[in-house]
Design a protein around this motif. Structure first.
Motif, short mmCIF file in Angstrom:
data_model
loop_
_atom_site.label_atom_id
_atom_site.label_comp_id
_atom_site.label_asym_id
_atom_site.label_seq_id
_atom_site.Cartn_x
_atom_site.Cartn_y
_atom_site.Cartn_z
N UNK A 1 0.07 -15.76 -3.70
CA UNK A 1 0.42 -15.96 -2.92
C UNK A 1 2.13 -16.00 -3.69
N UNK A 2 2.08 -16.56 -4.68
CA UNK A 2 3.85 -16.82 -5.74
C UNK A 2 4.39 -14.95 -5.35
N UNK A 3 3.35 -14.72 -6.18
CA UNK A 3 4.00 -13.28 -5.94
C UNK A 3 4.56 -12.44 -5.36
N UNK A 4 4.01 -12.72 -3.54
CA UNK A 4 4.37 -12.49 -2.20
C UNK A 4 5.55 -12.45 -2.32
N UNK A 5 5.80 -14.21 -2.43
CA UNK A 5 6.77 -14.18 -1.23
C UNK A 5 8.17 -14.56 -2.90
N UNK A 6 7.65 -14.39 -4.14
CA UNK A 6 9.28 -13.95 -4.80
C UNK A 6 9.55 -12.07 -4.73
N UNK A 7 8.71 -11.45 -4.16
CA UNK A 7 8.06 -10.05 -4.18
C UNK A 7 8.88 -9.38 -5.87
N UNK A 8 7.51 -10.27 -6.57
CA UNK A 8 7.03 -9.77 -7.73
C UNK A 8 6.06 -8.79 -8.04
N UNK A 9 5.79 -8.21 -9.07
CA UNK A 9 4.92 -7.71 -9.51
C UNK A 9 3.86 -8.73 -9.45
N UNK A 10 2.82 -8.95 -9.41
CA UNK A 10 1.81 -9.79 -9.92
C UNK A 10 1.47 -9.84 -11.61
N UNK A 11 1.65 -9.24 -12.16
CA UNK A 11 2.00 -8.88 -13.62
C UNK A 11 2.72 -9.79 -13.78
N UNK A 12 4.09 -10.02 -13.71
CA UNK A 12 4.85 -11.53 -14.23
C UNK A 12 5.11 -12.50 -13.88
N UNK A 13 3.94 -12.68 -13.43
CA UNK A 13 3.75 -14.01 -12.57
C UNK A 13 2.16 -14.56 -13.24
#
Length: 175
Positions: A135-147
Motif C-alpha cells: 500500500x505504501x509503495x503504491x501510494x508513493x509511486x515507489x518500487x517495493x524494494x525501497x519501502x
C-alpha cells in the motif's frame, strides 16, 4: 511567542535550494480507544481498539506525509490539511498521502527510500506487513524494494496497548 514562516520560499524545480536529495522524518502518536476502527497503512485491521481521529487517523500514512512535507520544508500535516477546511474535513489519510506525493513530484523529487517503524503492543502485524508495504509503495509511486516497514512492541503506554506510534525516515532524490 509566534514565529513567522517565510512564505517566499519555493519548493519548485527552480528553487535556489535545488538539492540533489532531501531527508524527512515523520512521527505520530495516537491514543487507542474502543469503538473506533484501526487503520494502519490503509488497511483495516480487526482489533477492539482504534484511533479516535478516523478517517484520517492512519498513524502510518500521517507520519509518511509529515516526513515528505518536512523534507520539502513545508508545514506538518495538520497545518497543511486542517480539518477546519471543508476540502480536507473527513478525508482519509490516503488523500493526504496523494497530495504530499504530488507536492514532492512538483518540487522535482521522487522517493529514494522510506523506512517506517510502527510501535504498538497489539495486534501483531506480521500477517499484514507485506500488504502494508505494498500500500505504501503504491501510494508513493515507489518500487517495493525501497519501502521498508517494521512493527515493534514497547514497554510504556505503547506497551500497555493505550496508544500507537510511528516513526518514518524518507530520502527523496532529485528526478
Amino acid at each position: 511567542m509566534e514565529v513567522e514562516r517565510d512564505t517566499t520560499t519555493s519548493t519548485s524545480k527552480n528553487s535556489s535550494k535545488s538539492l540533489p536529495f532531501r531527508v524527512g522524518h515523520g512521527f505520530d502518536l495516537r491514543r487507542l480507544e474502543p469503538a473506533y476502527p484501526l487503520i494502519i497503512g490503509g488497511l483495516y485491521i480487526r482489533h477492539n481498539l482504534g484511533t479516535k481521529t478516523y478517517p484520517h487517523g492512519d498513524v502510518l500514512f500521517n507520519s509518511v506525509v509529515d516526513a515528505i512535507l518536512g523534507a520539502l520544508g513545508l508545514p506538518d500535516v495538520e497545518e497543511m490539511f486542517p480539518d477546519s477546511d471543508p476540502k480536507w474535513k473527513g478525508a482519509a489519510s490516503s488523500v493526504f498521502m496523494k497530495e504530499a506525493v504530488r507536492l514532492m513530484h512538483e518540487a522535482g523529487y521522487e522517493i529514494g527510500n522510506l523506512d517506517a517503524t510502527l510501535i504498538l503492543q497489539k495486534p501483531k502485524l506480521s500477517p499484514h506487513k507485506e500488504t502494508i508495504r505494498a500500500n505504501l509503495s503504491k501510494l508513493l509511486g515507489a518500487d517495493l524494494s525501497v519501502v521498508n516497514f517494521k512493527a515493534k512492541t514497547h514497554v510504556d503506554s505503547l506497551g500497555e496497548n493505550w496508544s500507537i506510534a510511528a516513526h518514518i525516515v524518507v530520502l527523496m532524490m532529485r528526478k
